[in-house]
Design an enzyme around this catalytic site. Structure first.
Site, PDB file in Angstrom:
ATOM      1  N   GLU A  92     -23.698 -18.949  56.347  1.00  0.00           N
ATOM      2  CA  GLU A  92     -24.800 -19.405  57.780  1.00  0.00           C
ATOM      3  C   GLU A  92     -25.295 -21.298  57.050  1.00  0.00           C
ATOM      4  OE1 GLU A  92     -28.153 -17.469  58.630  1.00  0.00           O
ATOM      5  OE2 GLU A  92     -26.555 -15.949  58.956  1.00  0.00           O
ATOM      6  N   CYS A 105     -27.899 -27.554  54.501  1.00  0.00           N
ATOM      7  CA  CYS A 105     -28.977 -26.445  53.694  1.00  0.00           C
ATOM      8  C   CYS A 105     -27.646 -25.938  54.174  1.00  0.00           C
ATOM      9  CB  CYS A 105     -29.918 -25.774  54.846  1.00  0.00           C
ATOM     10  SG  CYS A 105     -30.218 -24.196  53.699  1.00  0.00           S
ATOM     11  N   CYS A 112     -25.892 -12.115  49.103  1.00  0.00           N
ATOM     12  CA  CYS A 112     -26.613 -11.990  47.414  1.00  0.00           C
ATOM     13  C   CYS A 112     -27.366 -10.947  47.486  1.00  0.00           C
ATOM     14  CB  CYS A 112     -28.276 -12.951  48.247  1.00  0.00           C
ATOM     15  SG  CYS A 112     -28.979 -13.491  46.722  1.00  0.00           S
ATOM     16  N   CYS A 116     -34.395  -9.641  47.009  1.00  0.00           N
ATOM     17  CA  CYS A 116     -35.729 -10.012  47.481  1.00  0.00           C
ATOM     18  C   CYS A 116     -36.220  -9.431  48.544  1.00  0.00           C
ATOM     19  CB  CYS A 116     -36.322 -11.674  47.532  1.00  0.00           C
ATOM     20  SG  CYS A 116     -35.200 -12.306  46.201  1.00  0.00           S
ATOM     21  N   CYS A 119     -36.344 -10.751  51.847  1.00  0.00           N
ATOM     22  CA  CYS A 119     -34.738 -12.052  52.525  1.00  0.00           C
ATOM     23  C   CYS A 119     -33.641 -11.460  53.092  1.00  0.00           C
ATOM     24  CB  CYS A 119     -34.360 -12.512  51.484  1.00  0.00           C
ATOM     25  SG  CYS A 119     -32.913 -13.613  51.749  1.00  0.00           S
ATOM     26  N   CYS A 333     -32.404 -18.542  56.152  1.00  0.00           N
ATOM     27  CA  CYS A 333     -31.164 -17.520  56.103  1.00  0.00           C
ATOM     28  C   CYS A 333     -30.509 -16.248  55.671  1.00  0.00           C
ATOM     29  CB  CYS A 333     -31.504 -17.959  54.527  1.00  0.00           C
ATOM     30  SG  CYS A 333     -32.762 -17.797  53.324  1.00  0.00           S
TER      31      CYS A 333
END
Ligand code: SAH
Length: 343
Positions: A92, A105, A112, A116, A119, A333
């Protein structure tokens, strides 16, 4: 195997072109087609001979981001892109329009692995890191799609930039190259969850981009509960690295602090944060957390956000509350990629 031409610096491309028995100046011409005109097919390089275009096609591939989905915010014109990569993975990127220009961005990884808790990008782990070309081509595809010149870049999309250090560093060098988009280094922000050795490493580059640190909590207990990376790289060591970074580069650090209702948005947290950052050349960016279904994190209320900001301002900190752009299109995100994954 064909080589990834878009990841090559002008110097690297020049050696390749010379090795193919071509005159050196051709490299600059080709580089400009790729990094200024954003062509994604050798056939579009109209002032390059047909013969050389064929040679290029035989030896190189231009990795591109294909637009799979595009969501336009009715509120503020923010555009969120879902791109399909050459191997079928999705990433994205977001285009934001500000008074001072266009900001993109970008993502640095597919997924990832930092975990976290608030997220969406990390929910299914990391698939792979992006090549330099795949980071560049997010900016190029968006520039082409909107016929605009992008003036600012933030590395705040999917992924942890410092978990893909070499390609990210090369991206920073290439996107600021005068033979390419030539974005000013001061118009670039790189956001990290706090991989300390990489902060020291990039400090040595003495670059003028803004380093953003995702802090989100003022102490180890709370930070570890939100960000597992804190077990390895605890708050006090992170802050020490940040202080050294500001002293070495004379650049102000930007601390990101996403406010979760009743978790890290209390008066006590604000006061502890002020103590932690006392005297540092920094800026604090407060972000009411973007609620993601799977995470169960609740957004802080406007009153609590204001109380938090006021405590920090009263102690002399530069504080901003991030304006929520693209709230109607889920611009946070990782959420769009999940929506295609889950289908
Ligand atoms: N991995 C990098 C960059 C990725 S995200 C980093 O950790 O900094 C960019 C910022 O958005 C980070 O500060 C991240 O912690 C924050 N973020 C992620 N999910 C969020 C959410 N749901 N609401 C608010 N901020 C979020």
């Amino acid at each position: 195997m064909k080589k990834d031409i878009l990841s090559m610096t002008l110097e690297e491309l020049t050696s390749e072109i010379v090795a193919l028995g071509q005159p050196k100046f051709k490299a600059k011409q080709i580089y400009r087609w790729l990094h200024k005109a954003f062509v994604d097919d050798f056939s579009q390089m109209s002032d390059i001979s047909l013969e050389l275009r064929r040679i290029l096609d035989d030896n190189f591939v231009i990795f591109k981001c294909a637009i799979e989905k595009k969501l336009i915010s009715e509120y503020d014109g923010t555009i969120k892109y879902l791109f399909r990569l050459h191997d079928g993975e999705y990433i994205e990127s977001v285009l934001m329009k500000y008074k001072y220009g266009y900001t993109v961005c970008v993502s640095s990884q597919v997924g990832c692995r930092m975990g976290c808790t608030f997220c969406a990008s990390t929910l299914s782990g990391v698939v792979r890191s992006l090549s330099t070309s795949e980071i560049l081509s997010q900016v190029y595809a968006i520039s082409r799609d909107n016929s605009i010149r992008v003036s600012h870049v933030v590395m705040m999309g999917m992924g942890e930039p410092f978990d893909n250090y070499d390609n990210v560093l090369k991206f920073l060098k290439m996107i600021t190259d005068e033979n390419g988009v030539n974005i000013s280094m001061r118009h670039i922000s790189v956001s990290t969850c706090g991989i300390i050795p990489m902060i020291y490493k990039i400090m040595e580059e003495n670059m003028q981009f803004t380093l953003s640190i995702s802090l989100h909590a003022p102490n180890n207990d709370l930070r570890t509960s939100m960000m597992p990376v804190n077990k390895k790289y605890p708050v006090e060591e992170l802050i020490e690295a940040c202080r050294k970074y500001t002293l070495n580069t004379s650049r102000r650090i930007s601390f990101e602090y996403s406010l979760v209702y009743g978790v890290n948005d209390t008066k006590e947290c604000a006061e502890e944060l002020a103590k932690l950052l006392k005297g540092m050349l920094c800026h604090i960016n407060l972000i009411p957390v973007n609620e993601v279904d799977e995470t169960g994190c609740k957004k802080s209320s406007p009153e609590r956000v204001k109380r938090f900001a006021d405590i920090l301002s009263s102690k002399g900190f530069a504080v901003t509350v991030r304006r929520e752009l693209g709230a109607d299109i889920n611009a946070a995100c990782g959420q769009l990629r999940r929506s295609v994954q889950n289908n």
